[in-house]
Design a protein around this motif. Structure first.
Motif, PDB file in Angstrom:
ATOM      1  N   VAL A 395      33.400  43.673  46.740  1.00  0.00           N
ATOM      2  CA  VAL A 395      32.259  43.376  45.733  1.00  0.00           C
ATOM      3  C   VAL A 395      32.551  42.038  44.729  1.00  0.00           C
ATOM      4  N   TYR A 396      31.671  41.214  44.764  1.00  0.00           N
ATOM      5  CA  TYR A 396      31.793  40.189  43.911  1.00  0.00           C
ATOM      6  C   TYR A 396      32.118  40.385  42.376  1.00  0.00           C
ATOM      7  N   ASN A 397      33.167  39.534  41.794  1.00  0.00           N
ATOM      8  CA  ASN A 397      33.578  39.588  40.364  1.00  0.00           C
ATOM      9  C   ASN A 397      34.016  38.142  40.172  1.00  0.00           C
ATOM     10  N   VAL A 398      33.710  37.977  38.959  1.00  0.00           N
ATOM     11  CA  VAL A 398      34.355  36.516  38.133  1.00  0.00           C
ATOM     12  C   VAL A 398      34.465  36.957  36.824  1.00  0.00           C
ATOM     13  N   PHE A 399      35.590  36.364  36.136  1.00  0.00           N
ATOM     14  CA  PHE A 399      35.845  36.319  34.684  1.00  0.00           C
ATOM     15  C   PHE A 399      35.947  35.007  33.944  1.00  0.00           C
ATOM     16  N   ILE A 400      34.630  34.790  33.209  1.00  0.00           N
ATOM     17  CA  ILE A 400      34.704  33.570  32.520  1.00  0.00           C
ATOM     18  C   ILE A 400      35.151  33.455  31.326  1.00  0.00           C
ATOM     19  N   ASN A 401      36.215  32.432  30.813  1.00  0.00           N
ATOM     20  CA  ASN A 401      36.466  32.352  29.345  1.00  0.00           C
ATOM     21  C   ASN A 401      37.320  33.661  29.062  1.00  0.00           C
ATOM     22  N   PRO A 402      38.306  34.219  29.798  1.00  0.00           N
ATOM     23  CA  PRO A 402      39.154  35.174  29.339  1.00  0.00           C
ATOM     24  C   PRO A 402      39.907  34.954  28.634  1.00  0.00           C
ATOM     25  N   SER A 403      40.544  35.996  27.607  1.00  0.00           N
ATOM     26  CA  SER A 403      41.515  35.639  26.609  1.00  0.00           C
ATOM     27  C   SER A 403      43.322  35.585  27.376  1.00  0.00           C
ATOM     28  N   THR A 404      43.025  35.893  28.596  1.00  0.00           N
ATOM     29  CA  THR A 404      44.361  35.897  28.901  1.00  0.00           C
ATOM     30  C   THR A 404      44.373  35.276  30.507  1.00  0.00           C
ATOM     31  N   GLU A 405      45.432  34.988  31.350  1.00  0.00           N
ATOM     32  CA  GLU A 405      45.511  34.917  32.567  1.00  0.00           C
ATOM     33  C   GLU A 405      46.062  35.812  33.384  1.00  0.00           C
ATOM     34  N   PRO A 406      45.835  36.000  34.877  1.00  0.00           N
ATOM     35  CA  PRO A 406      46.491  37.038  35.486  1.00  0.00           C
ATOM     36  C   PRO A 406      47.615  36.608  35.998  1.00  0.00           C
ATOM     37  N   LYS A 407      48.637  37.657  36.173  1.00  0.00           N
ATOM     38  CA  LYS A 407      49.757  37.472  36.663  1.00  0.00           C
ATOM     39  C   LYS A 407      49.592  36.978  38.258  1.00  0.00           C
ATOM     40  N   ASN A 408      48.736  37.840  38.844  1.00  0.00           N
ATOM     41  CA  ASN A 408      48.457  37.584  40.400  1.00  0.00           C
ATOM     42  C   ASN A 408      46.971  38.144  40.605  1.00  0.00           C
ATOM     43  N   SER A 409      45.972  37.064  41.051  1.00  0.00           N
ATOM     44  CA  SER A 409      44.823  37.570  41.285  1.00  0.00           C
ATOM     45  C   SER A 409      44.281  37.567  42.802  1.00  0.00           C
ATOM     46  N   LYS A 410      45.280  37.186  43.651  1.00  0.00           N
ATOM     47  CA  LYS A 410      44.921  37.048  45.008  1.00  0.00           C
ATOM     48  C   LYS A 410      45.484  37.994  45.776  1.00  0.00           C
ATOM     49  N   ASN A 411      45.059  38.533  46.855  1.00  0.00           N
ATOM     50  CA  ASN A 411      45.648  39.414  47.984  1.00  0.00           C
ATOM     51  C   ASN A 411      46.003  40.860  47.074  1.00  0.00           C
ATOM     52  N   ARG A 412      44.812  41.219  46.437  1.00  0.00           N
ATOM     53  CA  ARG A 412      45.021  42.362  45.773  1.00  0.00           C
ATOM     54  C   ARG A 412      44.200  43.554  46.428  1.00  0.00           C
TER      55      ARG A 412
END
Length: 500
Positions: A395-412
């Motif tokens: 399922v598609y997802n995108v977060f635009i202008n979030p208040s924080t950055e992810p530690k790891n967003s890939k291969n989850r």
């Protein structure tokens, strides 16, 4: 004395059985992952408010096969089994039952209903029992639920399953912003048992729990899933103004009851548009009004929300990409060979145009936009017959202008449940333990439940009967169902006794 005409009665029964077989096989081959649970839920919960186009398309496709099938079966029955009408009908009934059971996975539904699991109870985190804090200046939150938006239509070179680019705008958004992916490129999350249709997908994404609605419980409660502590509940308690805009009748699937029960959202839907002079009821298209009108009128609502000093949460639910083959607006470019590709392509443009409009507004700097599908597309044959071999649907997802950055967003490995705390974290909320419901905050370094236990195990367990879900999430609703079932059984016994 009444004479029973066996031939006429068995002919009628055979026609009914043929209808069941053709309908089951149509659903099986067109919507390969559709289950009896989904069908029953919509049949008893606002199905009359669904788009008639869906049913008309199904009838057009199935009517000729049905007529041919009925003709062949009746010919065989009356020509070769004239002296065994009842035996033939019983045998054909058995065949019908088998096809119905395995085509719609009734066997799995029964298995899950009978099997019990403590998984939800052992892993569920009630948001009322953990500390959730917001920054002093709270951000606005816009959540766009893009109907059936999955990554299969993303270009294969970018992580998708298509030979070419169908949705370039959504691709660029995912590349330029935060996209949580099941691979190293553009990807997404998996849905689970009980979160594979619109309202159940929205529930899973915004409350971290699936919808375990049994056949006995048609679920028309005004206190929708009373035990859940959802996104709307949290935002309402923290002073947010809440609104949901959709181009359909919010009563379809009882979405209105969910949004009213959890945050008391103001609802702008097809009925609101008619009642307030935006359109006439006879001008209804598809599920109500198209996505062009949805975004046009939603812009007005967005500006009204932004005028207030309070932060706002605006939920937008699109509809054009709903099965079957979507709704292609007249002005939509026809770049591709299939209608559904053209619908997806235009919807990508529409969503992107609204996002660009928001970016031009003064309030954008204090706003996070989340775009995500509600579930995988139901028209399974379209995706699986056209995507490249080996592609794993997500399922598609995108977060635009979030208040924080992810530690790891890939291969989850993640599910709809994980979107719940992740959406809150994207607007700066600090969640004690980084978990809510069955979901884990993906911006944190904590592993999800599907990473911890494996997706297949989690998916199987959440599909099973859960005493915790019945007692805590459904609460009095479940007790009412049991009471009604007992009253029904007692009434049937009394009627049988009186007949004797």
């Amino acid at each position: 004395m009444i004479t029973i005409n066996k031939k006429r009665i068995t002919n009628l029964l055979v026609i009914i059985f043929c209808l069941i077989i053709v309908a089951s096989l149509y659903i099986k081959f067109t919507f390969r992952d559709q289950t009896i649970e989904e069908i029953l839920f919509y049949a008893f919960n606002g199905g009359e408010n669904s788009s008639s186009d869906v049913f008309i398309t199904a009838i057009k496709k199935a009517i000729l096969p049905l007529i041919v099938f009925v003709g062949i079966i009746l010919f065989v029955k009356n020509r070769f089994f004239e002296n065994h009408q009842v035996k033939f009908t019983l045998a054909f009934f058995t065949l019908t039952l088998l096809i119905f059971t395995f085509s719609l996975r009734v066997d799995l539904f029964i298995k899950n209903s009978l099997a019990s699991s403590d998984f939800i109870e052992e892993n569920y985190i009630d948001g009322r029992k953990v500390n959730i804090t917001f920054p002093e200046k709270k951000k606005n939150l816009i959540v766009i639920f893009a109907e059936s938006m999955e990554n299969s239509l993303i270009d294969k070179e970018l992580g998708g399953g298509w030979e070419y680019s169908v949705m370039p705008e959504l691709e660029e958004l995912a590349l330029s912003n935060t996209n949580f992916s099941n691979n190293k490129k553009i990807g997404g999350f998996y849905h689970t048992n009980g979160s594979t249709w619109t309202v159940s997908g929205i529930v899973a994404i915004t409350s971290g729990i699936n919808m375990k609605v049994s056949m006995a419980n048609t679920y028309t409660s005004d206190n929708f899933l009373s035990g859940t502590y959802a996104l709307g509940d949290i935002l309402k308690e923290n002073g947010y103004n809440l609104k949901v805009c959709m181009g359909s009748d919010s009563k379809a699937g009882n979405k209105d009851k969910y949004f009213l029960s959890h945050g008391n959202y103001d609802i702008f839907d097809f009925n609101y548009a008619v009642d307030n002079g935006y359109m006439k009821s006879e001008d209804k298209v598809w599920w109500g009004f198209d996505d062009t009108d949805l975004f046009k009128w939603t812009k007005e609502e967005t500006l009204e929300l932004a005028k207030d000093d309070k932060p706002f949460n605006l939920v937008i639910e699109t509809a054009n990409t709903h099965f079957e083959n979507g709704y292609l607006e007249e002005e939509a470019p026809k770049k591709f060979n299939t209608q559904y590709e053209n619908v997806y392509s235009y919807n990508s443009t529409q969503i992107n145009e609204y996002i660009n409009w928001v970016k031009e507004q003064d309030f954008y700097k204090d706003t996070t936009i989340v775009v995500l599908g509600d579930h995988l597309g139901m028209q399974t044959d379209f995706y699986e017959d056209n995507m490249i071999d080996g592609h794993e649907r997500s399922v598609y997802n995108v977060f635009i202008n979030p208040s924080t950055e992810p530690k790891n967003s890939k291969n989850r490995t993640m599910t709809s449940f994980d979107m719940y705390p992740t959406i809150l974290a994207s607007i700066g909320a600090n969640i004690e333990g980084n978990q809510l419901g069955l979901g884990v905050n993906l911006f944190s370094d904590k592993e999800t439940l599907s990473e911890k236990y494996g997706y297949d195990f989690l998916n199987e367990e959440v599909g099973k009967n859960s005493k915790f879900f019945n007692d805590f999430i459904l609460g009095d609703d479940y007790k009412d169902v049991i009471k009604l079932e007992k009253e029904k059984e007692a009434k049937e016994k009394e009627e049988a006794k009186n007949k004797k």
